[in-house]
Design a protein around this motif. Structure first.
Motif, PDB file in Angstrom:
ATOM      1  N   ARG A   1     -19.343  44.480  47.443  1.00 14.55           N
ATOM      2  CA  ARG A   1     -20.038  45.562  46.661  1.00 14.55           C
ATOM      3  C   ARG A   1     -21.180  45.137  45.834  1.00 14.55           C
ATOM      4  O   ARG A   1     -22.064  45.783  45.742  1.00 14.55           O
ATOM      5  N   ILE A   2     -20.878  44.057  45.237  1.00 16.89           N
ATOM      6  CA  ILE A   2     -21.856  43.373  44.299  1.00 16.89           C
ATOM      7  C   ILE A   2     -23.074  42.692  45.129  1.00 16.89           C
ATOM      8  O   ILE A   2     -24.278  42.964  44.852  1.00 16.89           O
ATOM      9  N   GLY A   3     -22.856  41.998  45.958  1.00 17.22           N
ATOM     10  CA  GLY A   3     -23.490  41.153  46.743  1.00 17.22           C
ATOM     11  C   GLY A   3     -24.130  41.910  48.134  1.00 17.22           C
ATOM     12  O   GLY A   3     -25.213  41.742  48.490  1.00 17.22           O
ATOM     13  N   GLY A   4     -23.393  42.684  49.051  1.00 16.78           N
ATOM     14  CA  GLY A   4     -23.654  43.324  50.138  1.00 16.78           C
ATOM     15  C   GLY A   4     -23.909  42.198  51.251  1.00 16.78           C
ATOM     16  O   GLY A   4     -23.616  41.138  51.055  1.00 16.78           O
ATOM     17  N   GLY A   5     -24.531  42.532  52.240  1.00 15.16           N
ATOM     18  CA  GLY A   5     -24.904  41.917  53.332  1.00 15.16           C
ATOM     19  C   GLY A   5     -25.744  40.694  53.342  1.00 15.16           C
ATOM     20  O   GLY A   5     -26.076  39.860  54.231  1.00 15.16           O
ATOM     21  N   ASN A   6     -26.647  40.666  52.198  1.00 12.88           N
ATOM     22  CA  ASN A   6     -27.864  39.791  52.241  1.00 12.88           C
ATOM     23  C   ASN A   6     -27.789  38.571  51.095  1.00 12.88           C
ATOM     24  O   ASN A   6     -28.625  38.284  50.674  1.00 12.88           O
ATOM     25  N   THR A   7     -26.488  38.815  50.568  1.00 15.38           N
ATOM     26  CA  THR A   7     -26.185  37.650  49.440  1.00 15.38           C
ATOM     27  C   THR A   7     -25.681  36.491  50.078  1.00 15.38           C
ATOM     28  O   THR A   7     -24.740  36.652  50.943  1.00 15.38           O
ATOM     29  N   VAL A   8     -26.087  35.189  49.623  1.00 15.95           N
ATOM     30  CA  VAL A   8     -25.314  34.083  50.235  1.00 15.95           C
ATOM     31  C   VAL A   8     -23.946  33.974  49.187  1.00 15.95           C
ATOM     32  O   VAL A   8     -23.865  34.140  48.208  1.00 15.95           O
TER      33      VAL A   8
ATOM     34  N   LYS B   1      -8.280  34.033  56.096  1.00 18.69           N
ATOM     35  CA  LYS B   1      -7.905  35.291  55.304  1.00 18.69           C
ATOM     36  C   LYS B   1      -8.116  35.171  53.772  1.00 18.69           C
ATOM     37  O   LYS B   1      -8.164  34.257  53.292  1.00 18.69           O
ATOM     38  N   MET B   2      -8.275  36.671  53.418  1.00 18.93           N
ATOM     39  CA  MET B   2      -8.920  36.579  51.887  1.00 18.93           C
ATOM     40  C   MET B   2      -8.211  37.738  51.362  1.00 18.93           C
ATOM     41  O   MET B   2      -7.985  38.846  52.033  1.00 18.93           O
ATOM     42  N   ASP B   3      -8.236  37.801  50.025  1.00 16.45           N
ATOM     43  CA  ASP B   3      -7.428  39.049  49.198  1.00 16.45           C
ATOM     44  C   ASP B   3      -8.632  40.525  49.461  1.00 16.45           C
ATOM     45  O   ASP B   3      -9.707  40.047  49.286  1.00 16.45           O
ATOM     46  N   TYR B   4      -7.829  41.230  49.861  1.00 18.38           N
ATOM     47  CA  TYR B   4      -8.708  42.520  50.041  1.00 18.38           C
ATOM     48  C   TYR B   4      -9.611  42.977  49.019  1.00 18.38           C
ATOM     49  O   TYR B   4     -10.718  43.159  48.990  1.00 18.38           O
TER      50      TYR B   4
ATOM     51  N   PHE C   1     -12.599  40.633  47.925  1.00 13.00           N
ATOM     52  CA  PHE C   1     -13.796  40.676  48.712  1.00 13.00           C
ATOM     53  C   PHE C   1     -14.410  42.057  48.732  1.00 13.00           C
ATOM     54  O   PHE C   1     -15.537  42.128  48.806  1.00 13.00           O
ATOM     55  N   ARG C   2     -13.717  43.171  48.312  1.00 20.87           N
ATOM     56  CA  ARG C   2     -14.256  44.347  48.116  1.00 20.87           C
ATOM     57  C   ARG C   2     -15.506  44.362  47.016  1.00 20.87           C
ATOM     58  O   ARG C   2     -16.423  44.737  47.211  1.00 20.87           O
ATOM     59  N   ARG C   3     -14.642  43.814  45.848  1.00 21.67           N
ATOM     60  CA  ARG C   3     -15.650  43.799  44.626  1.00 21.67           C
ATOM     61  C   ARG C   3     -16.697  43.003  45.009  1.00 21.67           C
ATOM     62  O   ARG C   3     -17.962  43.303  44.653  1.00 21.67           O
ATOM     63  N   ALA C   4     -16.620  41.680  45.609  1.00 23.62           N
ATOM     64  CA  ALA C   4     -17.679  40.796  45.856  1.00 23.62           C
ATOM     65  C   ALA C   4     -18.726  41.470  46.821  1.00 23.62           C
ATOM     66  O   ALA C   4     -20.061  41.421  46.508  1.00 23.62           O
TER      67      ALA C   4
END
Length: 190
Positions: free
Chosen positions: A52-59, A41-44, A47-50
């Motif tokens: 938005r910055i990284g997207g689905g192709n960032t490690v 579980k993680m803070d909503y 995660f939303r900010r991260a």
């Protein structure tokens, strides 16, 4: 290579996902080859900010319970169909020195003569390109120049896009990425 850090906590599998969401957290799961599946579980908002910055192709480097650090990619994100909020995230383990297949956003750059001078409309047929590369070399985006679109008969194909070193496409190189469509002729009223 860009890596984003994300702090997550272990989640008791007996606690329902709705309870986790009611606490302002997102339920998640981590898995991978030769790795033990873990409910997280993680803070909503974090995660939303991260994402938005990284997207689905960032490690992402997951820090689980403040100790274990694991490199992952976002494998799947589920959304609420009404509110469009994140409801669940799947993370998959990634070895930074192994080859992975992932989608990378395509971004048009430059200016087309057919758009600028002839009033055409740019039609980008593909928003992403499926590529294979070493995980540490995943590009954030792939840019392609549209200045070669000089008339309504020009097009840009995947084979026309210069890929970064060590990155190859999995998609058919004959597929069209972008064209310019002629403006509709206005009909005169009688």
């Amino acid at each position: 290579m860009d890596t984003l850090t994300l702090d997550v906590q272990s989640r008791d599998e007996n606690v329902k996902a709705g309870v986790v969401r009611a606490e302002g957290l997102i339920p998640a799961v981590f898995y991978g080859t030769n790795k033990k599946n873990q409910n997280l579980k993680m803070d909503y908002q974090t995660f939303r900010r991260a994402y938005r910055i990284g997207g689905g192709n960032t490690v992402f480097e997951l820090t689980i319970d403040g100790k274990d650090k694991i490199n992952v990619l976002v494998h799947d994100v589920q959304y609420d169909p009404v509110t469009d909020k994140f409801t669940h995230v799947d993370f998959v383990f990634v070895d930074l020195d192994k080859e992975v297949t992932t989608e990378v956003p395509l971004v048009a750059t430059g200016e087309s003569k057919a758009v600028r001078e002839e009033g055409g409309t740019l039609m980008q047929n593909r928003d992403a390109l499926t590529v294979k590369c070493i995980a540490r070399n995943i590009p954030k985006q792939i840019e392609f120049d549209i200045s070669s679109l000089e008339d309504f008969h020009s097009s840009i194909h995947i084979s026309d896009i210069a890929l970064p070193e060590g990155v190859v496409t999995v998609d058919d190189e004959k597929l069209t990425v972008a064209t310019v469509v002629a403006p509709k002729a206005e009909e005169e009223e009688p």
